[in-house]
Design a protein around this motif. Structure first.
Motif, mmCIF file in Angstrom:
data_model
loop_
_atom_site.group_PDB
_atom_site.id
_atom_site.type_symbol
_atom_site.label_atom_id
_atom_site.label_comp_id
_atom_site.label_asym_id
_atom_site.label_seq_id
_atom_site.Cartn_x
_atom_site.Cartn_y
_atom_site.Cartn_z
ATOM 1 N N VAL A 1 0.834 -1.196 0.000
ATOM 2 C CA VAL A 1 0.000 0.000 0.000
ATOM 3 C C VAL A 1 0.870 1.247 0.000
ATOM 4 O O VAL A 1 0.538 2.264 -0.624
ATOM 5 C CB VAL A 1 -0.958 -0.005 1.211
ATOM 6 N N ALA A 2 2.028 1.182 0.657
ATOM 7 C CA ALA A 2 2.920 2.343 0.715
ATOM 8 C C ALA A 2 3.408 2.747 -0.667
ATOM 9 O O ALA A 2 3.636 3.933 -0.931
ATOM 10 C CB ALA A 2 4.113 2.041 1.619
ATOM 11 N N SER A 3 3.545 1.784 -1.559
ATOM 12 C CA SER A 3 4.047 2.070 -2.905
ATOM 13 C C SER A 3 2.966 2.504 -3.867
ATOM 14 O O SER A 3 3.264 3.118 -4.899
ATOM 15 C CB SER A 3 4.747 0.829 -3.472
ATOM 16 N N THR A 4 1.721 2.188 -3.552
ATOM 17 C CA THR A 4 0.653 2.405 -4.521
ATOM 18 C C THR A 4 -0.419 3.388 -4.088
ATOM 19 O O THR A 4 -1.078 3.988 -4.940
ATOM 20 C CB THR A 4 -0.037 1.066 -4.843
ATOM 21 N N ASP A 5 -0.625 3.580 -2.781
ATOM 22 C CA ASP A 5 -1.759 4.399 -2.345
ATOM 23 C C ASP A 5 -1.472 4.967 -0.953
ATOM 24 O O ASP A 5 -1.878 4.399 0.070
ATOM 25 C CB ASP A 5 -3.043 3.568 -2.323
ATOM 26 N N GLN A 6 -0.792 6.101 -0.901
ATOM 27 C CA GLN A 6 -0.427 6.704 0.367
ATOM 28 C C GLN A 6 -1.645 7.146 1.178
ATOM 29 O O GLN A 6 -1.632 7.112 2.416
ATOM 30 C CB GLN A 6 0.503 7.896 0.135
ATOM 31 N N GLU A 7 -2.704 7.564 0.508
ATOM 32 C CA GLU A 7 -3.913 7.970 1.236
ATOM 33 C C GLU A 7 -4.569 6.780 1.920
ATOM 34 O O GLU A 7 -5.061 6.885 3.045
ATOM 35 C CB GLU A 7 -4.895 8.657 0.290
ATOM 36 N N LEU A 8 -4.578 5.633 1.259
ATOM 37 C CA LEU A 8 -5.124 4.432 1.891
ATOM 38 C C LEU A 8 -4.258 4.014 3.071
ATOM 39 O O LEU A 8 -4.780 3.625 4.128
ATOM 40 C CB LEU A 8 -5.223 3.294 0.870
ATOM 41 N N LEU A 9 -2.934 4.096 2.930
ATOM 42 C CA LEU A 9 -2.053 3.766 4.048
ATOM 43 C C LEU A 9 -2.327 4.703 5.214
ATOM 44 O O LEU A 9 -2.383 4.261 6.375
ATOM 45 C CB LEU A 9 -0.591 3.868 3.614
ATOM 46 N N TRP A 10 -2.499 5.991 4.931
ATOM 47 C CA TRP A 10 -2.839 6.938 5.993
ATOM 48 C C TRP A 10 -4.128 6.508 6.694
ATOM 49 O O TRP A 10 -4.214 6.501 7.930
ATOM 50 C CB TRP A 10 -2.998 8.345 5.403
ATOM 51 N N ALA A 11 -5.127 6.121 5.924
ATOM 52 C CA ALA A 11 -6.450 5.824 6.485
ATOM 53 C C ALA A 11 -6.432 4.602 7.398
ATOM 54 O O ALA A 11 -7.079 4.603 8.458
ATOM 55 C CB ALA A 11 -7.463 5.617 5.355
ATOM 56 N N ILE A 12 -5.718 3.556 7.010
ATOM 57 C CA ILE A 12 -5.753 2.325 7.814
ATOM 58 C C ILE A 12 -4.870 2.425 9.053
ATOM 59 O O ILE A 12 -4.982 1.588 9.947
ATOM 60 C CB ILE A 12 -5.358 1.090 6.982
ATOM 61 N N ARG A 13 -4.040 3.454 9.140
ATOM 62 C CA ARG A 13 -3.179 3.645 10.315
ATOM 63 C C ARG A 13 -3.928 4.403 11.407
ATOM 64 O O ARG A 13 -3.510 5.452 11.857
ATOM 65 C CB ARG A 13 -1.904 4.391 9.932
ATOM 66 N N GLY A 14 -5.080 3.863 11.801
ATOM 67 C CA GLY A 14 -5.826 4.477 12.886
ATOM 68 C C GLY A 14 -7.244 4.861 12.538
ATOM 69 O O GLY A 14 -7.998 5.293 13.410
ATOM 70 N N GLY A 15 -7.633 4.694 11.266
ATOM 71 C CA GLY A 15 -8.969 5.097 10.846
ATOM 72 C C GLY A 15 -9.970 3.967 10.744
ATOM 73 O O GLY A 15 -11.059 4.141 10.199
ATOM 74 N N GLY A 16 -9.615 2.804 11.283
ATOM 75 C CA GLY A 16 -10.518 1.663 11.210
ATOM 76 C C GLY A 16 -10.291 0.863 9.949
ATOM 77 O O GLY A 16 -10.934 1.096 8.933
ATOM 78 N N GLY A 17 -9.367 -0.067 9.993
ATOM 79 C CA GLY A 17 -8.974 -0.802 8.798
ATOM 80 C C GLY A 17 -10.099 -1.572 8.150
ATOM 81 O O GLY A 17 -10.105 -1.783 6.939
ATOM 82 N N GLU A 18 -11.098 -1.991 8.942
ATOM 83 C CA GLU A 18 -12.173 -2.822 8.388
ATOM 84 C C GLU A 18 -13.073 -2.054 7.434
ATOM 85 O O GLU A 18 -13.856 -2.659 6.707
ATOM 86 C CB GLU A 18 -12.998 -3.414 9.527
ATOM 87 N N SER A 19 -12.971 -0.736 7.408
ATOM 88 C CA SER A 19 -13.818 0.067 6.531
ATOM 89 C C SER A 19 -13.321 0.116 5.093
ATOM 90 O O SER A 19 -14.083 0.453 4.189
ATOM 91 C CB SER A 19 -13.898 1.510 7.061
ATOM 92 N N PHE A 20 -12.052 -0.199 4.869
ATOM 93 C CA PHE A 20 -11.419 0.072 3.576
ATOM 94 C C PHE A 20 -11.004 -1.183 2.814
ATOM 95 O O PHE A 20 -10.626 -1.109 1.649
ATOM 96 C CB PHE A 20 -10.178 0.945 3.795
ATOM 97 N N GLY A 21 -11.090 -2.316 3.450
ATOM 98 C CA GLY A 21 -10.657 -3.570 2.855
ATOM 99 C C GLY A 21 -10.254 -4.522 3.958
ATOM 100 O O GLY A 21 -10.582 -4.318 5.135
ATOM 101 N N VAL A 22 -9.522 -5.562 3.591
ATOM 102 C CA VAL A 22 -9.044 -6.524 4.579
ATOM 103 C C VAL A 22 -7.523 -6.410 4.641
ATOM 104 O O VAL A 22 -6.829 -6.813 3.702
ATOM 105 C CB VAL A 22 -9.445 -7.972 4.224
ATOM 106 N N VAL A 23 -7.014 -5.834 5.720
ATOM 107 C CA VAL A 23 -5.562 -5.789 5.903
ATOM 108 C C VAL A 23 -5.106 -7.195 6.283
ATOM 109 O O VAL A 23 -5.573 -7.754 7.279
ATOM 110 C CB VAL A 23 -5.154 -4.792 6.999
ATOM 111 N N VAL A 24 -4.214 -7.781 5.491
ATOM 112 C CA VAL A 24 -3.750 -9.139 5.776
ATOM 113 C C VAL A 24 -2.362 -9.168 6.393
ATOM 114 O O VAL A 24 -1.955 -10.185 6.968
ATOM 115 C CB VAL A 24 -3.797 -10.017 4.505
ATOM 116 N N ALA A 25 -1.611 -8.075 6.293
ATOM 117 C CA ALA A 25 -0.287 -8.014 6.918
ATOM 118 C C ALA A 25 0.151 -6.569 7.053
ATOM 119 O O ALA A 25 -0.240 -5.705 6.268
ATOM 120 C CB ALA A 25 0.743 -8.807 6.104
#
Length: 527
Positions: free
Chosen positions: A214-238
């Protein structure tokens, strides 16, 4: 004529609902068939399975959400690899069955494995995905989403005893839930909140595709899952985490003081130390219960240095050499998390649930010191009147707020925050309605009393201490959660970061597939 129109409208609604119900039944059957074609049958537990209930309850930490009236999932998918996660998402999308994603199970509202209202859904359980790949030379680790904090701590420290991850105190908390809510803990004054140490992630998106970095492809998504509720945006697997270094010896101290011994004055003095620009190696968490205050100290160094600091800055507590317990960081985590000084580090690997103690929680943030008189009132009017209730005070300051703006991650409770408050109340028999009413009534009274002391406009709350009483989503006529309903609770958790989170959601999951009662709503851009 009006009556005829009303009857026609009622019949139309009846048939519409009936058709939706029939579609749900058909979609459920097709969904299960889709799973059977793509995932081994032994990894899918339907309600008819003899193991369904035990698997569902395997990581439940609150029996309030494990009753006969709890809305249960259609099935539980216990994925053992990322392809199973992808298959579950694709089957769910194709056949109209939403997934609720569970990692550790410490979800305070149970929304990762239950629904508040009747709904057809499935649970995607990630607990089989628990590998921890520690890379000491990089001071980093890739951690599967189903690992617990205890498993992470053990793997990191056994790879290099001076490497640590600055996480929370409870070892059975899931890594993914911890990080996706921000993650506060006993070392955040030194290293920041847990989400501050996230460098990258792998995510399965709403189309079932794997984003390998995600860091290489979508910095806004990385920002969002770092404290914004990962279950809202997809399934974080690692998650890829930055690790930190500590001295080989740390010190743990637990000191109890009663109200007669000046507990209120000591808590008031503690408040004044938090934002002082010194001692990031020192964290003192305070637990207040009944007529007692417990000062739980973790110091990243030896006892002698801790005592010098305490004599200089907090002599009133009376800390002495006999109070100190020196140990490795890993043993300290076992001591703190398991509650025994001789607890073996291997105990951090145990996964347990809790089906015996009923719990209710709420949260607040304090930005101005409450002071001695305020604490005396809290003790006398509330804490001393109900022994099964308590408050946990988690100090901020240090690296949480030093040169870190509130928008650096979705977790906004940084600048000017003294500490987080977690309110906890227990009872032991759900059938005893009087006990439950007394417990929740006491909590409500304390929460109301605290309004004068805590943040306001909004009254801030912590996303990891999920609280449905501050608001729930409303689904609009287009089948998507409304932004305005999400704002009611979302701005309490995320403040000014909520709109940005909703914008990310609107881009990566505009159809609102990953949804629950407090998921981020999609803010769709209108052109």
């Amino acid at each position: 004529m009006a009556t005829s129109k009303n009857m026609a409208r009622a019949l139309a609604i009846f048939f519409l609902c009936d058709n939706v119900f029939l579609l749900s039944i058909a979609g459920s059957d097709d969904f299960l068939q889709c799973l059977s074609a793509t995932i081994p049958s032994e990894l899918v537990y339907q309600q008819s399975s003899s193991s369904f209930v035990s698997v569902l309850q395997s990581s439940v930490q609150n029996p309030r959400y494990a009753t006969n009236t709890t809305v249960r999932p259609l099935c539980i998918v216990t994925a053992s690899g990322v392809p199973h996660v992808q298959a579950a998402v694709r089957c769910g999308r194709a056949h109209g069955v939403r997934l609720r994603v569970r990692s550790g199970g410490h979800d305070y509202a149970g929304l990762s494995y239950r629904s508040v209202s009747p709904e057809v859904f499935a649970v995607l359980d990630l607990s089989r995905l628990r590998a921890v790949d520690v890379r000491p030379a990089e001071a980093a680790a890739w951690v599967d989403a189903g690992a617990t904090l205890g498993e992470l701590y053990y793997a990191v420290s056994t790879a290099d005893r001076r490497l640590v991850f600055p996480g929370g105190a409870c070892p059975t908390v899931g890594v993914s839930g911890y990080l996706s809510g921000g993650g506060i803990g006993l070392m955040m004054r030194k290293y920041g909140i847990g989400a501050d140490s996230v460098m990258d992630a792998r995510v399965v998106n709403a189309d079932g595709d794997l984003i390998g970095s995600v860091a290489s492809t979508d910095q806004e998504l990385l920002w969002a899952i770092r404290g914004g509720g990962g279950e809202s945006f997809g399934v974080v697997v690692a998650w890829r985490l930055r690790l930190s270094m500590v001295e080989e010896t740390v010190t743990v101290v637990n000191i109890e003081r009663t109200l007669d011994e000046g507990a209120a004055a000591l808590v008031a003095k503690w408040e004044t130390l938090i934002l002082q620009p010194y001692l990031p190696d020192l964290t003192i968490r305070v637990v207040v219960q009944d007529r007692h205050a417990f000062f739980q100290t973790l110091f990243l160094g030896q006892c002698s240095r801790l005592l010098r600091a305490m004599r200089a800055f907090f002599p009133e507590l009376g800390m002495a050499p006999a109070d100190c317990r020196e140990m490795t960081w890993l043993r300290a985590m076992a001591f703190i998390g398991l509650g025994a000084a001789d607890a073996p580090a291997e105990g951090l690997l145990n996964r347990t649930n809790n089906l015996g103690t009923y719990v209710k929680n709420k949260s607040d943030y304090v930005r101005r010191a409450i002071g001695r008189a305020g604490w005396e009132g809290i003790f006398q009017q509330h804490l001393s009147r109900y022994g099964a209730g308590l408050m946990i005070l988690e100090p901020h300051g240090g690296a949480v707020s030093a040169s870190v703006p509130d928008f650096a991650t979705p977790y906004p409770h940084r600048q000017g925050v003294l500490y987080n408050v977690q309110y906890v109340v227990f009872w032991w028999d759900e059938a005893d309605g009087a006990a439950a009413a007394a417990a929740t009534g006491w909590l409500g009274g304390l929460y109301g009393h605290m309004e004068q002391f805590v943040s306001s406009n909004p009254r801030e709350a912590f996303a990891n201490y999920r609280d449905l009483e501050i608001g729930e989503n409303v689904v609009g006529g287009d089948g998507v959660t409304t932004y305005e309903s999400g704002r009611v609770w979302g701005e309490k958790y995320f403040m000014g970061n909520f709109r940005r989170l909703a914008s990310v959601k609107g881009r990566v999951d505009p159809g609102d597939y990953f949804r629950n009662e407090q998921s981020i709503p999609p803010l769709l851009q209108r052109f």
